[in-house]
Design an enzyme around this catalytic site. Structure first.
Site, mmCIF file in Angstrom:
data_model
loop_
_atom_site.group_PDB
_atom_site.id
_atom_site.type_symbol
_atom_site.label_atom_id
_atom_site.label_comp_id
_atom_site.label_asym_id
_atom_site.label_seq_id
_atom_site.Cartn_x
_atom_site.Cartn_y
_atom_site.Cartn_z
ATOM 1 N N SER A 123 26.839 7.708 -31.904
ATOM 2 C CA SER A 123 28.069 7.290 -32.580
ATOM 3 C C SER A 123 28.033 5.791 -32.835
ATOM 4 O O SER A 123 27.434 5.031 -32.064
ATOM 5 C CB SER A 123 29.252 7.614 -31.667
ATOM 6 O OG SER A 123 30.419 6.966 -32.102
ATOM 7 N N TYR A 147 33.715 7.429 -22.949
ATOM 8 C CA TYR A 147 33.049 8.228 -23.997
ATOM 9 C C TYR A 147 31.925 7.412 -24.628
ATOM 10 O O TYR A 147 30.793 7.886 -24.776
ATOM 11 C CB TYR A 147 34.066 8.666 -25.074
ATOM 12 C CG TYR A 147 33.397 9.174 -26.336
ATOM 13 C CD1 TYR A 147 32.774 10.406 -26.363
ATOM 14 C CD2 TYR A 147 33.349 8.377 -27.498
ATOM 15 C CE1 TYR A 147 32.136 10.864 -27.514
ATOM 16 C CE2 TYR A 147 32.720 8.824 -28.648
ATOM 17 C CZ TYR A 147 32.108 10.063 -28.648
ATOM 18 O OH TYR A 147 31.462 10.503 -29.778
ATOM 19 N N LYS A 151 27.532 7.726 -24.695
ATOM 20 C CA LYS A 151 26.606 7.673 -25.841
ATOM 21 C C LYS A 151 25.535 6.603 -25.608
ATOM 22 O O LYS A 151 24.344 6.833 -25.851
ATOM 23 C CB LYS A 151 27.361 7.393 -27.144
ATOM 24 C CG LYS A 151 28.299 8.511 -27.580
ATOM 25 C CD LYS A 151 27.551 9.805 -27.915
ATOM 26 C CE LYS A 151 28.479 10.907 -28.376
ATOM 27 N NZ LYS A 151 27.856 12.230 -28.394
HETATM 28 P P1 NAD Z 1 33.394 19.225 -31.649
HETATM 29 O O1 NAD Z 1 34.226 19.119 -30.418
HETATM 30 O O2 NAD Z 1 33.970 19.948 -32.819
HETATM 31 O O3 NAD Z 1 31.977 19.889 -31.305
HETATM 32 C C1 NAD Z 1 31.368 19.733 -30.044
HETATM 33 C C2 NAD Z 1 31.052 21.134 -29.539
HETATM 34 O O4 NAD Z 1 30.417 21.042 -28.268
HETATM 35 C C3 NAD Z 1 32.312 21.990 -29.347
HETATM 36 O O5 NAD Z 1 32.139 23.214 -30.043
HETATM 37 C C4 NAD Z 1 32.389 22.226 -27.843
HETATM 38 O O6 NAD Z 1 32.938 23.493 -27.516
HETATM 39 C C5 NAD Z 1 30.938 22.063 -27.437
HETATM 40 N N1 NAD Z 1 30.717 21.636 -26.044
HETATM 41 C C6 NAD Z 1 31.296 20.606 -25.375
HETATM 42 N N2 NAD Z 1 30.806 20.539 -24.142
HETATM 43 C C7 NAD Z 1 29.876 21.525 -24.017
HETATM 44 C C8 NAD Z 1 29.032 21.961 -22.971
HETATM 45 N N3 NAD Z 1 29.039 21.373 -21.772
HETATM 46 N N4 NAD Z 1 28.207 23.013 -23.190
HETATM 47 C C9 NAD Z 1 28.200 23.648 -24.393
HETATM 48 N N5 NAD Z 1 28.996 23.281 -25.412
HETATM 49 C C10 NAD Z 1 29.818 22.232 -25.230
HETATM 50 O O7 NAD Z 1 32.975 17.751 -32.047
HETATM 51 P P2 NAD Z 1 32.200 17.213 -33.345
HETATM 52 O O8 NAD Z 1 33.117 16.306 -34.046
HETATM 53 O O9 NAD Z 1 31.544 18.314 -34.043
HETATM 54 O O10 NAD Z 1 31.127 16.291 -32.612
HETATM 55 C C11 NAD Z 1 29.802 16.728 -32.354
HETATM 56 C C12 NAD Z 1 29.053 15.610 -31.666
HETATM 57 O O11 NAD Z 1 29.085 14.452 -32.493
HETATM 58 C C13 NAD Z 1 29.643 15.188 -30.321
HETATM 59 O O12 NAD Z 1 28.578 14.888 -29.444
HETATM 60 C C14 NAD Z 1 30.410 13.923 -30.666
HETATM 61 O O13 NAD Z 1 30.511 13.057 -29.576
HETATM 62 C C15 NAD Z 1 29.538 13.329 -31.765
HETATM 63 N N6 NAD Z 1 30.270 12.417 -32.655
HETATM 64 C C16 NAD Z 1 31.397 12.859 -33.283
HETATM 65 C C17 NAD Z 1 32.106 11.977 -34.103
HETATM 66 C C18 NAD Z 1 33.376 12.425 -34.775
HETATM 67 O O14 NAD Z 1 34.164 11.567 -35.170
HETATM 68 N N7 NAD Z 1 33.617 13.714 -34.966
HETATM 69 C C19 NAD Z 1 31.671 10.656 -34.258
HETATM 70 C C20 NAD Z 1 30.510 10.253 -33.615
HETATM 71 C C21 NAD Z 1 29.808 11.148 -32.816
HETATM 72 N N1 UFG Z 2 44.571 5.165 -37.383
HETATM 73 C C1 UFG Z 2 45.902 5.002 -37.715
HETATM 74 N N2 UFG Z 2 46.765 5.974 -37.356
HETATM 75 C C2 UFG Z 2 46.385 7.114 -36.692
HETATM 76 C C3 UFG Z 2 45.021 7.260 -36.364
HETATM 77 C C4 UFG Z 2 44.128 6.264 -36.727
HETATM 78 O O1 UFG Z 2 46.288 3.993 -38.316
HETATM 79 O O2 UFG Z 2 47.234 7.958 -36.373
HETATM 80 C C5 UFG Z 2 43.610 4.122 -37.807
HETATM 81 C C6 UFG Z 2 42.873 3.468 -36.661
HETATM 82 O O3 UFG Z 2 43.626 2.387 -36.142
HETATM 83 C C7 UFG Z 2 41.566 3.050 -37.338
HETATM 84 C C8 UFG Z 2 41.343 4.142 -38.387
HETATM 85 O O4 UFG Z 2 42.614 4.751 -38.591
HETATM 86 O O5 UFG Z 2 41.763 1.833 -38.013
HETATM 87 C C9 UFG Z 2 40.357 5.199 -37.940
HETATM 88 O O6 UFG Z 2 40.753 5.707 -36.672
HETATM 89 P P1 UFG Z 2 40.082 7.022 -36.048
HETATM 90 O O7 UFG Z 2 40.763 7.276 -34.732
HETATM 91 O O8 UFG Z 2 40.090 8.110 -37.044
HETATM 92 O O9 UFG Z 2 38.568 6.601 -35.857
HETATM 93 P P2 UFG Z 2 37.949 5.437 -34.959
HETATM 94 O O10 UFG Z 2 37.138 4.605 -35.901
HETATM 95 O O11 UFG Z 2 38.929 4.746 -34.131
HETATM 96 O O12 UFG Z 2 37.082 6.296 -33.955
HETATM 97 C C10 UFG Z 2 36.004 7.061 -34.404
HETATM 98 C C11 UFG Z 2 35.740 8.247 -33.482
HETATM 99 C C12 UFG Z 2 35.328 7.783 -32.123
HETATM 100 C C13 UFG Z 2 34.201 6.828 -32.223
HETATM 101 C C14 UFG Z 2 34.565 5.698 -33.163
HETATM 102 C C15 UFG Z 2 33.460 4.719 -33.377
HETATM 103 O O13 UFG Z 2 36.895 9.037 -33.358
HETATM 104 O O14 UFG Z 2 34.910 8.897 -31.371
HETATM 105 O O15 UFG Z 2 34.899 6.247 -34.440
HETATM 106 O O16 UFG Z 2 32.420 5.324 -34.040
HETATM 107 F F1 UFG Z 2 33.950 6.337 -31.001
#
Ligand code: NAD
Ligand code: UFG
Length: 331
Positions: A123, A147, A151
């Site tokens: 991330s 979190y 990572k």
């Molecule tokens: P998500 O929660 O939709 O998908 C993650 C999946 O992993 C879920 O289906 C959950 O049930 C499963 N899971 C969690 N713990 C587990 C375990 N111990 N064993 C088996 N399955 C397990 O989330 P996503 O948005 O699809 O994210 C996928 C990956 O990408 C995650 O590692 C997340 O940290 C990373 N990521 C997501 C974002 C974002 O904004 N969505 C940003 C950066 C990184």
């Molecule tokens: N924001 C609002 N109102 C809301 C939610 C978000 O104004 O209700 C704003 C935040 O302040 C930020 C932007 O929208 O400026 C994006 O916020 P998000 O929560 O959607 O995303 P972030 O960039 O804060 O976080 C995301 C992922 C995290 C990850 C991070 C850095 O959710 O898991 O990017 O990669 F760690």
């Protein structure tokens, strides 16, 4: 045959679609803690092909072994993990245990079965709060919450394992802000409860389930004072995994790469794009800054273009259109 951990989740299910469309055979494991197995029915509807599914937790060493005994994997794409920043501050033990122990268990079983290739969901959070955007992969990593530390630590673990075993192939993919949904509207992001992230929140306002969006700060040093992020369409992001996997087929060692568009959009710009895409009003309340947020966070996306020949093709209007299409059908 590709193993996708966390494959029923948001990014995982979109990646399964791209893998199946490209002709790969796919096995999914997930403990279903944050998703439903129904998403794989939707994947089948979209692609006309099925993934094999096992309900297995990545911390369950014997459960993993059973899956590895049945299939010979050329690569593991590892999405499984917990991802809520606020929850990680409240329950750090759970996050470290689920994400780090889970990854160590997965790596142990991969080693037993001689599986040497892994694509990992990292991330942009690993850039912490001290680096200036555009963020480049060589910048120092850190985190501001458990979190984020999971990572940073998983990146370190994977890098050390690749250093110790010159046959290992590791891709550390640093996602920026994945949003949008598959254009079919069959898979997308629909978190439980009140969303923390911007787009799911905006979607719930658009469908009338929440009254207004709280904009966290309008006094940042950005184009309009609201926070700037690099939003990336989840379909583009999914395709980035295939590009990384293909790169690993020819390159041992560690690849660290940003998956973003390289463009930043402010909260208010996203709201405008979403209003245009949906035809809905999105009332906003300007609220105090959210603790831990940075003003601006966007990728230098040139390394992915150069090494993987991958770049994002969809823009903020596509992202909002597909997010609204999903929301109007499912939320
Ligand atoms: P998500 O929660 O939709 O998908 C993650 C999946 O992993 C879920 O289906 C959950 O049930 C499963 N899971 C969690 N713990 C587990 C375990 N111990 N064993 C088996 N399955 C397990 O989330 P996503 O948005 O699809 O994210 C996928 C990956 O990408 C995650 O590692 C997340 O940290 C990373 N990521 C997501 C974002 C974002 O904004 N969505 C940003 C950066 C990184
Ligand atoms: N924001 C609002 N109102 C809301 C939610 C978000 O104004 O209700 C704003 C935040 O302040 C930020 C932007 O929208 O400026 C994006 O916020 P998000 O929560 O959607 O995303 P972030 O960039 O804060 O976080 C995301 C992922 C995290 C990850 C991070 C850095 O959710 O898991 O990017 O990669 F760690």
């Amino acid at each position: 045959m590709i193993l996708v951990t966390g494959g029923t989740g948001f990014i995982g299910s979109h990646t399964c679609v791209e893998l199946l469309n490209a002709g790969y055979e796919v096995v999914v494991i997930d403990n279903l803690s944050n998703s439903k197995v129904d998403s794989l029915d939707a994947v089948k509807k979209i692609t006309g092909k099925s993934c094999l599914f096992y309900k297995v937790d990545i911390n369950d060493e014997n459960g993993l072994r059973e899956v590895f005994k049945k299939h010979k994997f050329e690569c593991v794409i590892h999405f499984a993990g917990l991802k809520a920043v606020g929850e990680s501050v409240e329950k750090p033990h759970w996050y470290y245990s689920n994400n780090i122990s889970g990854t160590l268990t997965l790596l142990k079983v991969m080693a037993e079965f001689n599986v040497k290739s892994i694509v990992f969901s990292s991330s942009a959070t690993v850039y912490g709060c001290d680096n200036q955007s555009p963020l480049t992969e060589d910048m120092r990593t850190s985190a501001t919450n458990p979190y984020g530390w999971t990572k940073v630590m998983q990146e370190q673990i994977l890098s050390d394992i690749a250093f110790a075993d010159s046959d290992m192939r590791v891709a550390l993919l640093r996602y920026f802000n994945p949003i949008g949904a598959h254009p079919s509207g069959l898979i997308g992001e629909n978190p439980n409860g009140i969303p923390n992230n911007l787009l799911p929140y905006v979607c719930l306002v658009a469908v009338g389930k929440l009254p207004h969006l709280n904009v966290f700060g309008d006094d940042y040093d950005t184009i309009d004072g609201s926070g700037v992020r690099d939003y990336i369409h989840v379909v583009d992001l999914a395709k980035g995994h295939l590009a990384a996997m293909r790169y690993l087929a020819d390159h041992a060692g560690v690849l660290t790469v940003n998956l973003g568009t390289g463009n930043g959009y402010s909260v208010l710009q996203v709201v405008e794009a979403y209003k245009k895409a949906s035809g809905k009003e999105i009332p906003v309340n300007i609220s105090p800054r959210r603790p831990g947020d940075v003003a601006s966070n966007f990728a230098d996306a040139s390394k992915a273009k150069k090494l993987l020949n991958w770049s994002a093709e969809l823009d903020i209007n596509d992202m909002c259109r597909d997010a609204w299409n999903f929301a109007s059908k499912n939320m």
